[in-house]
Every structure is written in structure tokens, then in C-alpha cells.
Write a protein that holds these residues in place. Structure first.
Motif, PDB file in Angstrom:
ATOM      1  N   GLN A 112       0.829  -1.200   0.000  1.00 40.98           N
ATOM      2  CA  GLN A 112       0.000   0.000   0.000  1.00 40.98           C
ATOM      3  C   GLN A 112       0.866   1.254   0.000  1.00 40.98           C
ATOM      4  N   VAL A 113       1.859   1.275   0.892  1.00 38.65           N
ATOM      5  CA  VAL A 113       2.722   2.461   1.000  1.00 38.65           C
ATOM      6  C   VAL A 113       3.608   2.579  -0.240  1.00 38.65           C
ATOM      7  N   ASP A 115       2.973   1.576  -3.286  1.00 39.75           N
ATOM      8  CA  ASP A 115       2.169   2.077  -4.405  1.00 39.75           C
ATOM      9  C   ASP A 115       1.963   3.586  -4.294  1.00 39.75           C
ATOM     10  N   GLU A 116       1.773   4.066  -3.072  1.00 40.31           N
ATOM     11  CA  GLU A 116       1.592   5.510  -2.873  1.00 40.31           C
ATOM     12  C   GLU A 116       2.870   6.267  -3.211  1.00 40.31           C
ATOM     13  N   LEU A 117       4.012   5.725  -2.780  1.00 44.13           N
ATOM     14  CA  LEU A 117       5.291   6.371  -3.093  1.00 44.13           C
ATOM     15  C   LEU A 117       5.541   6.393  -4.599  1.00 44.13           C
ATOM     16  N   ASP A 119       3.299   6.414  -6.949  1.00 38.80           N
ATOM     17  CA  ASP A 119       2.413   7.413  -7.548  1.00 38.80           C
ATOM     18  C   ASP A 119       2.975   8.822  -7.390  1.00 38.80           C
ATOM     19  N   ILE A 120       3.547   9.108  -6.213  1.00 40.35           N
ATOM     20  CA  ILE A 120       4.100  10.436  -5.965  1.00 40.35           C
ATOM     21  C   ILE A 120       5.259  10.728  -6.912  1.00 40.35           C
ATOM     22  N   LYS A 235       3.343  15.536   0.285  1.00 42.72           N
ATOM     23  CA  LYS A 235       2.315  14.707  -0.339  1.00 42.72           C
ATOM     24  C   LYS A 235       2.013  13.487   0.518  1.00 42.72           C
ATOM     25  N   LEU A 236       3.031  12.983   1.214  1.00 46.21           N
ATOM     26  CA  LEU A 236       2.872  11.761   2.002  1.00 46.21           C
ATOM     27  C   LEU A 236       2.233  12.034   3.357  1.00 46.21           C
ATOM     28  N   THR A 316       6.362   2.871   6.465  1.00 51.62           N
ATOM     29  CA  THR A 316       5.144   2.117   6.789  1.00 51.62           C
ATOM     30  C   THR A 316       4.843   2.175   8.280  1.00 51.62           C
ATOM     31  N   ARG A 319       3.622   5.584   9.128  1.00 54.90           N
ATOM     32  CA  ARG A 319       2.301   5.855   8.560  1.00 54.90           C
ATOM     33  C   ARG A 319       1.190   5.250   9.419  1.00 54.90           C
TER      34      ARG A 319
END
Length: 339
Positions: A112-113, A115-117, A119-120, A235-236, A316, A319
């Protein structure tokens, strides 16, 4: 002999029609058609027949054999169909009953994390590259300005396969491979598993995940590095997050820095999470050392670049407020289903 053959045929038909199991059918087959069966016994007597009677009796005997064999196959099919019918009746499913919803899997917190990184950084124009986890010493250390005698290797003591092959201690080798394969401009991140000889505890593991970034182009400065990392952190963790850079030393960057972020739990006021300091160390970074650029065939007089590296476990855990890294590796669904 004609009468004997007819009697065998009649008896076989009657007994086969009454047989209820496959075992009974097998016993009747042996009785009538076996090597010591009744039909075989009749055929052995054909030597005493005249030349005129022999073909007639032989044809009748074959007719009887084929009839018994056909009855055997037909009865075997009837019994098989009956068994199948009973099974279908016993194992039938009531389609009107409510169904059981199968458990639906979820992505691991790491994924999950990550994939977010991705995307950023993809949104900022970076490419994602990956490479081998078994790496040459040449790429893992020497090309990164750490020859075999360099003391910085001690802090990355790792698992060697041969004298010149090891489990990579960082994803930096993919930065080297990328710079060797293409000329600038370069803008990549390199996520992946890495290995170091660390004892397992709440914050350390001999296997962990790292995400490194590299940018090489004309006119790249430290301010570009600071701007990129600040945008990444905001962003994170939110636009109110602040960052600071502290001088540090890495053999492959010059100047080098550690980057801290304001504690996302207390907002920089001080709490147990940040140990009262208001800041949390998040990653290491710096400008790519000119020697590293030269090793890759890039002219440091024309190009410059920056690099950074962050641990996926650290991101992670921060977060989701996880206080023990080992929880992320134990595959306990009670823990993982929370995310």
C-alpha cells in the motif's frame, strides 16, 4: 453340446440380471468366461466333434461368449449409473440456502505504501527500475566510491556468496547500472529488498526494503534535491509537514545530509514518538559524488545529480503507528487485516 451352451447362456443372463455389485459381476465373469470357466470347459471338448459339427459349435460358442460379454458390460454400466445417482442425491446442494462470502484478500501494508510512493514520484516524472538482489561487489560497493578497504563497508556488513558476489545491501547498484546504460537526463527510483547482517529486533531486520532515487542532468543543485524531497514528504504526510537537513557523510554523495521531518503526531511540539525532539529522521541524501559519475562514464564537469534513500519499513511504521517491525513479516492476519 448345443444344449450345454444354451444352458450356460441362460444361466449367465439370469445371474447377471440379479448381480448388485461390481464384485459379483467380476465373479460371474470368471465363472463363465475365465480360463477355468464353464464356457472354456465346453470349448475344450470340441476336439471330439466331427469335422462337420466343429464349425457349427464354434460359431455358437462365440455367439454365447459375445452375448455374456455384452450382458456384463450393460450390467456394469447400470450399476455405475445407480452409484452415481445415489451420490448425486446424497451430495446435492440446496441452491436456495444463503451463500458463504469468501474472504477477500488485501494488499500488504508494504505494498500500500509502496504504491503511494510510486504514484508520488511517477507524478514528478520519475521512472521505476528494478534489478537483481544477488549483486556484484563491483556494483554494490566499488562503483559507489567504496573500494574493498573502505571502512564504510563495515556498517553494511552483509551476506557474501563468493568473494565478489553478495546479497545487495542497498538498491544503489541499479543507479549505477542505469547510469552505465544511458546518458542523462536520468530520473529514477529503485525500490526493492536489501540485506544486511543485522540482528532481529523491533527496528532491525537482516532483510528490509529500500527505495532509492537518482536524478542526473545539467544544472542540478542541492536546492533541487531539497525541493523534490520536501514535495514528497508533504504529499505523504500533509502540507503542514516541515523538513530540515543535517550535514552527514556518505561515500557516494558530496555534500551529504540526513533529512528530518516534523513529527506528524505532535506537530513538532515533542512527544514520545519523536522522543521529545519534535523531529523524526526519515532518509539520507546528497549530491552524487563526482567520482561516482566518472565511474559511470558521465562527465561531472557537464552533469550533476542528487540521490536519496529511504526505508520502506520506516515509512510504513510511521504511517500506521506500528512500533515493532517484526509484525510486518509474521503474516498474522489479525494484524494485517487492520490495514
Amino acid at each position: 453340446m448345443r444344449e450345454a451352451l444354451q444352458n450356460i447362456k441362460t444361466a449367465a443372463e439370469e445371474l447377471l440380471s440379479k448381480a448388485d455389485t461390481q464384485q459379483q459381476l467380476e465373479e460371474l465373469k470368471v465363472r463363465f468366461l475365465g480360463k477355468k470357466g464353464e464356457l472354456t470347459a465346453i470349448l475344450k471338448q470340441m476336439g471330439g466333434l466331427s469335422a462337420e459339427e466343429r464349425p457349427v459349435i464354434g460359431a455358437l460358442a462365440n455367439e454365447v461368449r459375445e452375448s455374456i460379454d455384452a450382458d456384463l458390460r450393460r450390467r456394469a454400466k447400470e450399476l455405475g449409473d445407480a452409484v452415481l445417482a445415489r451420490r448425486l442425491a446424497a451430495e446435492s446442494i440446496d441452491v436456495t440456502l444463503p451463500g458463504v462470502q469468501p474472504a477477500q484478500g488485501k494488499r500488504h501494508p508494504f505494498q500500500q505504501v509502496l504504491d503511494e510512493l510510486k504514484d508520488i514520484f511517477l507524478g514528478m516524472g520519475f521512472d521505476v527500475v528494478s534489478g537483481p538482489e544477488i549483486e556484484y561487489d563491483h556494483y554494490n560497493f566499488e562503483m559507489l566510491n567504496m573500494p574493498k578497504s573502505h571502512p564504510a563497508r563495515d556498517t553494511q556488513d552483509t551476506f557474501y556468496i563468493t568473494e565478489n558476489m553478495l546479497l545487495r545491501t542497498q538498491t544503489s547498484p541499479m543507479q549505477i547500472r542505469t547510469m552505465e546504460a544511458q546518458q542523462p537526463p536520468i530520473r529514477i527510483i529503485c525500490p526493492g529488498r536489501v540485506y544486511r547482517s543485522d540482528a532481529v529486533d523491533a527496528t532491525h531486520s537482516p532483510l528490509f526494503h529500500q527505495i532509492e532515487g537518482l536524478v542526473v542532468d545539467k544544472g542540478i543543485t542541492f536546492s533541487d534535491l531539497k525541493g523534490t524531497l520536501e514535495a514528497f514528504i508533504k504529499k505523504l504526510y500533509g502540507e503542514e509537514t516541515r523538513v530540515r537537513f543535517r550535514p552527514h557523510h556518505f561515500p557516494y554523495t558530496e555534500p551529504s545530509a540526513e533529512m528530518d521531518m516534523s513529527c506528524f503526531k505532535c506537530g513538532g511540539k515533542g512527544c514520545p514518538l519523536c522522543k521529545g525532539e519534535g523531529w523524526i529522521e526519515i532518509l539520507g541524501c546528497g549530491m552524487v559524488h563526482p567520482k561516482v559519475l566518472e565511474n559511470c562514464g558521465i562527465d561531472p564537469e557537464v552533469y550533476s545529480g542528487y540521490a536519496f534513500g529511504v526505508g520502506l519499513e520506516r515509512i510504513t511504521m510511521m504511517r500506521y503507528g506500528i512500533d515493532d517491525m517484526r509484525l510486518l513479516y509474521e503474516n498474522d492476519l489479525r494484524f494485517l487485516s487492520q490495514f
